[in-house]
Design an enzyme around this catalytic site. Structure first.
Site, PDB file in Angstrom:
ATOM      1  N   LYS A  48       0.858  -1.183   0.000  1.00 52.87           N
ATOM      2  CA  LYS A  48       0.000   0.000   0.000  1.00 52.87           C
ATOM      3  C   LYS A  48       0.888   1.224   0.000  1.00 52.87           C
ATOM      4  O   LYS A  48       1.996   1.202   0.528  1.00 52.87           O
ATOM      5  CB  LYS A  48      -0.868  -0.003   1.275  1.00 52.87           C
ATOM      6  CG  LYS A  48      -1.853   1.157   1.371  1.00 52.87           C
ATOM      7  CD  LYS A  48      -3.026   0.942   0.459  1.00 52.87           C
ATOM      8  CE  LYS A  48      -4.055   2.065   0.609  1.00 52.87           C
ATOM      9  NZ  LYS A  48      -3.637   3.346  -0.006  1.00 52.87           N
ATOM     10  N   ALA A  73     -12.081   5.439  -4.080  1.00 53.90           N
ATOM     11  CA  ALA A  73     -11.543   6.735  -3.655  1.00 53.90           C
ATOM     12  C   ALA A  73     -11.133   6.579  -2.199  1.00 53.90           C
ATOM     13  O   ALA A  73     -11.816   7.025  -1.287  1.00 53.90           O
ATOM     14  CB  ALA A  73     -12.574   7.848  -3.818  1.00 53.90           C
ATOM     15  N   CYS A 127      -2.044   8.500  -8.323  1.00 53.91           N
ATOM     16  CA  CYS A 127      -3.356   8.371  -7.683  1.00 53.91           C
ATOM     17  C   CYS A 127      -4.244   9.558  -8.086  1.00 53.91           C
ATOM     18  O   CYS A 127      -3.847  10.713  -7.916  1.00 53.91           O
ATOM     19  CB  CYS A 127      -3.196   8.328  -6.161  1.00 53.91           C
ATOM     20  SG  CYS A 127      -4.768   8.317  -5.273  1.00 53.91           S
TER      21      CYS A 127
END
Length: 295
Positions: A48, A73, A127
């Site tokens: 992550k 999101a 992102c």
């Protein structure tokens, strides 16, 4: 379908057990979950995304399943420096730490926490739903080059994950290469949203998110193809990969390896499932087909 000869490979300065990696953001929040994916056949894992300070992320709902994919999101939730301890159980394994920051200095700081503890870094410059991070930086070639150089200067293999939400992804790829990237990862999610007609408002708590899954596979293939034409460093294909044939197609477009994310929702053993079809003792060397669609 073409079959590949099995065995370890080297991509972008990192030794992998095979061509299949876990993509960032999927079961990558603990050492135990990453170890589980490796045990289930992944050739390497990406964590992550970890940033300079802890974040709780966006308010929910943070994920919605749609036809052909998932819109999420999350908002880059992460424990920051506390994540270092999670890597202890993964010593010696091919672990790439995904990192993010708001400046080149923040990228270098976060990377510094993991020097000697990770096989390499993947810079999240892509992102699409975290203000001030990710694609907000990754759409600027000069910033991409600076952030890449700041991390690459640590002497650890550095991959840069690109956003498809730009006019020309090859310009961003070239900037990463100039900054000293060892490889490019293409792509992150595509900007997307859904609206609840019953509630008359966006489904996601953040309103907007990023689409992943099978629906974006053709976009990812095109981006890999274009980057192969313009960059000389290896490319790791990412986006909608769910079958062995998808892996071969990505490689023919120019990818040296692939990352798999959303497909795990349907099959936690997706890496072993794909490997069973992808590899054969009488298979060919993958280098024979990487970029062959450009001939």
């Amino acid at each position: 379908m073409v079959a590949l000869y099995p065995g370890p490979i080297e991509v972008g300065g990192i030794q992998l057990k095979n061509h299949l990696l876990l993509a960032a953001g999927i079961l990558g929040t603990t050492g135990a979950s990453l170890a589980r994916i490796l045990q289930n056949g992944a050739g390497g894992v990406v964590t992550k995304s970890i940033g300079p300070s802890p974040k709780v992320g966006h308010p929910g709902p943070c994920l919605v399943v749609v036809d052909g994919g998932i819109i999420n999101a999350m908002g880059l939730p992460n424990p920051s420096t506390a994540f270092v301890d999670e890597l202890a159980v993964l010593h010696g394994e091919p672990v790439i730490v995904s990192i993010f920051g708001g400046t080149p200095e923040e990228f270098r700081t976060v990377a510094g926490w993991f020097v000697g503890k990770a096989s390499g870094f993947e810079l999240n410059l892509s992102c699409p739903h975290a203000e001030g991070y990710g694609a907000a930086i990754g759409s600027d070639p000069a910033l991409v080059e600076e952030c890449t150089r700041a991390v690459a200067s640590l002497g650890v293999p550095t991959w840069v994950k690109l956003t498809p939400n730009v006019t020309d992804i090859t310009e961003i790829g070239a900037a990463a290469e100039r900054g000293g990237a060892d490889a490019i990862v293409a792509i992150n999610t595509v900007k997307a949203m859904r609206i609840s007609t019953a509630l008359r408002r966006p489904v996601l708590g953040n309103r907007f998110g990023g689409l992943s899954g099978k629906a974006i596979f053709p976009i990812a293939v095109r981006c890999v193809y274009d980057l192969y034409e313009s960059c000389s460093i290896p490319i790791i294909g990412c986006g909608g990969v769910s079958t062995a044939d998808n892996v071969i197609e990505m490689m023919m477009a120019g990818a040296s390896a692939v990352e798999i994310g959303s497909a795990i929702i349907d099959d936690i053993s997706i890496f072993a499932t794909i490997a069973e079809d992808l590899y054969s003792p009488d298979g060919i060397d993958a280098r024979e087909i990487v970029g062959c669609a450009h001939a």
